[in-house]
Design an enzyme around this catalytic site. Structure first.
Site, PDB file in Angstrom:
ATOM      1  N   ARG A 193      11.392  -5.755   4.936  1.00 23.72           N
ATOM      2  CA  ARG A 193      11.256  -4.341   4.976  1.00 23.72           C
ATOM      3  C   ARG A 193      12.218  -3.382   5.708  1.00 23.72           C
ATOM      4  O   ARG A 193      12.518  -3.719   6.739  1.00 23.72           O
ATOM      5  CB  ARG A 193       9.918  -3.827   5.182  1.00 23.72           C
ATOM      6  CG  ARG A 193       9.384  -2.290   5.296  1.00 23.72           C
ATOM      7  CD  ARG A 193       7.684  -2.062   5.394  1.00 23.72           C
ATOM      8  NE  ARG A 193       7.232  -2.671   6.284  1.00 23.72           N
ATOM      9  CZ  ARG A 193       5.783  -2.423   6.407  1.00 23.72           C
ATOM     10  NH1 ARG A 193       5.298  -1.977   5.520  1.00 23.72           N
ATOM     11  NH2 ARG A 193       5.318  -2.803   7.500  1.00 23.72           N
ATOM     12  N   ARG A 238      -0.147  -9.363  13.295  1.00 21.74           N
ATOM     13  CA  ARG A 238      -0.694  -8.382  12.369  1.00 21.74           C
ATOM     14  C   ARG A 238      -1.597  -8.944  11.483  1.00 21.74           C
ATOM     15  O   ARG A 238      -2.844  -8.318  11.004  1.00 21.74           O
ATOM     16  CB  ARG A 238       0.110  -7.611  12.075  1.00 21.74           C
ATOM     17  CG  ARG A 238       0.727  -6.594  13.009  1.00 21.74           C
ATOM     18  CD  ARG A 238       2.103  -5.730  12.676  1.00 21.74           C
ATOM     19  NE  ARG A 238       2.194  -4.966  11.722  1.00 21.74           N
ATOM     20  CZ  ARG A 238       2.993  -4.954  10.553  1.00 21.74           C
ATOM     21  NH1 ARG A 238       4.255  -5.549  10.953  1.00 21.74           N
ATOM     22  NH2 ARG A 238       3.244  -4.317   9.441  1.00 21.74           N
ATOM     23  N   LYS A 272       0.833  -1.124   0.027  1.00 18.40           N
ATOM     24  CA  LYS A 272       0.063  -0.186  -0.047  1.00 18.40           C
ATOM     25  C   LYS A 272       0.825   1.192   0.035  1.00 18.40           C
ATOM     26  O   LYS A 272       0.565   2.273  -0.814  1.00 18.40           O
ATOM     27  CB  LYS A 272      -0.925   0.068   1.245  1.00 18.40           C
ATOM     28  CG  LYS A 272      -1.981  -1.335   1.436  1.00 18.40           C
ATOM     29  CD  LYS A 272      -2.800  -1.121   2.572  1.00 18.40           C
ATOM     30  CE  LYS A 272      -2.126  -1.228   4.070  1.00 18.40           C
ATOM     31  NZ  LYS A 272      -1.240  -2.335   4.172  1.00 18.40           N
ATOM     32  N   ARG A 331      -9.558   0.438   8.960  1.00 15.25           N
ATOM     33  CA  ARG A 331      -9.221  -1.121   9.351  1.00 15.25           C
ATOM     34  C   ARG A 331     -10.116  -1.802  10.303  1.00 15.25           C
ATOM     35  O   ARG A 331      -9.933  -2.680  10.269  1.00 15.25           O
ATOM     36  CB  ARG A 331      -7.956  -0.792  10.149  1.00 15.25           C
ATOM     37  CG  ARG A 331      -6.603  -1.122   9.451  1.00 15.25           C
ATOM     38  CD  ARG A 331      -5.467  -0.904  10.300  1.00 15.25           C
ATOM     39  NE  ARG A 331      -4.389  -1.785   9.952  1.00 15.25           N
ATOM     40  CZ  ARG A 331      -3.106  -0.935   9.439  1.00 15.25           C
ATOM     41  NH1 ARG A 331      -3.219   0.244   9.238  1.00 15.25           N
ATOM     42  NH2 ARG A 331      -1.953  -1.857   9.341  1.00 15.25           N
ATOM     43  N   ARG A 361      11.307  -1.419  11.256  1.00 17.69           N
ATOM     44  CA  ARG A 361      10.469  -1.263  12.352  1.00 17.69           C
ATOM     45  C   ARG A 361      10.185  -2.631  13.176  1.00 17.69           C
ATOM     46  O   ARG A 361      10.466  -3.909  13.029  1.00 17.69           O
ATOM     47  CB  ARG A 361       9.155  -1.245  11.401  1.00 17.69           C
ATOM     48  CG  ARG A 361       8.668   0.051  10.859  1.00 17.69           C
ATOM     49  CD  ARG A 361       7.502   0.069   9.933  1.00 17.69           C
ATOM     50  NE  ARG A 361       6.308  -0.548  10.698  1.00 17.69           N
ATOM     51  CZ  ARG A 361       5.198  -0.617   9.981  1.00 17.69           C
ATOM     52  NH1 ARG A 361       4.955  -0.009   8.808  1.00 17.69           N
ATOM     53  NH2 ARG A 361       4.043  -1.143  10.616  1.00 17.69           N
TER      54      ARG A 361
END
Ligand code: ADP
Ligand code: ADP
Ligand code: ZN
Length: 217
Positions: free
Chosen positions: A127, A171, A13, A88, A160
């Protein structure tokens, strides 16, 4: 133009939003980025959000709805915006409808980016994010030109804390339970375009652009 990017963590996204805001000159509203900035600043909002974020849980609806309401009514959003990572939950989607009703606008398109779960885990655990501008990279799939340095601003890249394997799994479970119902919510209003996100970044971008241009024709 108001666009919502919907999809599991790691779907791409943020990566797509970065390209879309440049192409269509839209404001960018990423609740995750806003919350991370609040955590970093140590503000009351950040202190409230931090515990949820570290555990891979959602921050309470009232908190994020307040953030989005404030952003959407800011002057830079009059030309349109991309919402990344919001709504969400169904309650957030309902609250968004209410805010949009108040400001007299509506959603143009919801882009749902679908990616296989195994691929999501590989993407999230590899990431890297820029400390200064929040641009996103991947150690193998989308590396920066210089290791650990942001192409866009020269900032330092970091991993992160919630991109560790165990928090990623949490998640993904939260996504399935609380966010996936939005696919039906927006499907009923015929607002949704499903995009196969298991492909090259540029190919996905071109499909999303095409979907937005059909929608606005
Ligand atoms: P992702 O890369 O998983 O899409 P984000 O950066 O969008 O992650 O979000 C990181 C964290 O911020 C989430 O796990 C959650 O704790 C919090 N968060 C972001 N957006 C929302 C939202 N709309 N509602 C509740 N919590 C949110
Ligand atoms: P989200 O905002 O949905 O959580 P990101 O845009 O941060 O997702 O992308 C998650 C990770 O996957 C990042 O490391 C990014 O560089 C990488 N990525 C994004 N799109 C693709 C793609 N199409 N193929 C491979 N890796 C991708
Ligand atoms: Zn940067």
């Amino acid at each position: 133009m108001l666009i919502i990017l919907l999809g599991p963590p790691g779907a791409g996204k943020g990566t797509q939003a970065d390209r879309l805001v440049k192409k269509y000159d839209l404001a960018y509203i990423a609740t995750g980025d806003i919350l991370r900035a609040a955590v970093k600043s140590g503000s009351p909002l950040g202190r409230e959000a931090r515990v949820f974020m570290e555990q891979g849980q959602l921050v309470p609806d009232e908190v994020v709805v307040g953030i989005v309401r404030e952003r959407l009514t800011a002057p830079d959003c009059t030309g349109g915006a991309i919402l990344d990572g919001f709504p969400r939950t169904v309650a957030q989607a309902q609250a968004l409808d209410k805010v949009l009703g108040e400001i007299g606008t509506g959603i143009d398109r919801v882009i749902h980016i679908e990616v296989d779960e195994e691929e999501l885990i590989t993407r999230l655990t590899g990431r890297r994010v820029c400390r200064d501008c929040a641009a996103t990279y991947h150690i193998n799939f989308n590396p920066p030109r210089v290791r650990n340095v942001c192409d866009q601003c020269g900032g330092e890249l970091y991993q992160r804390e919630d991109d560790s394997l165990s928090t990623v799994q949490e998640r993904l479970a939260v996504y399935r339970e609380q966010t996936a119902p939005l696919i039906d919510y927006y499907g009923r209003e015929n607002l949704i375009t499903i995009i196969d996100g298991n492909r090259e970044i540029e190919q996905i971008f071109s499909d999303i652009s095409a979907a937005l241009e059909v929608g606005s024709a």
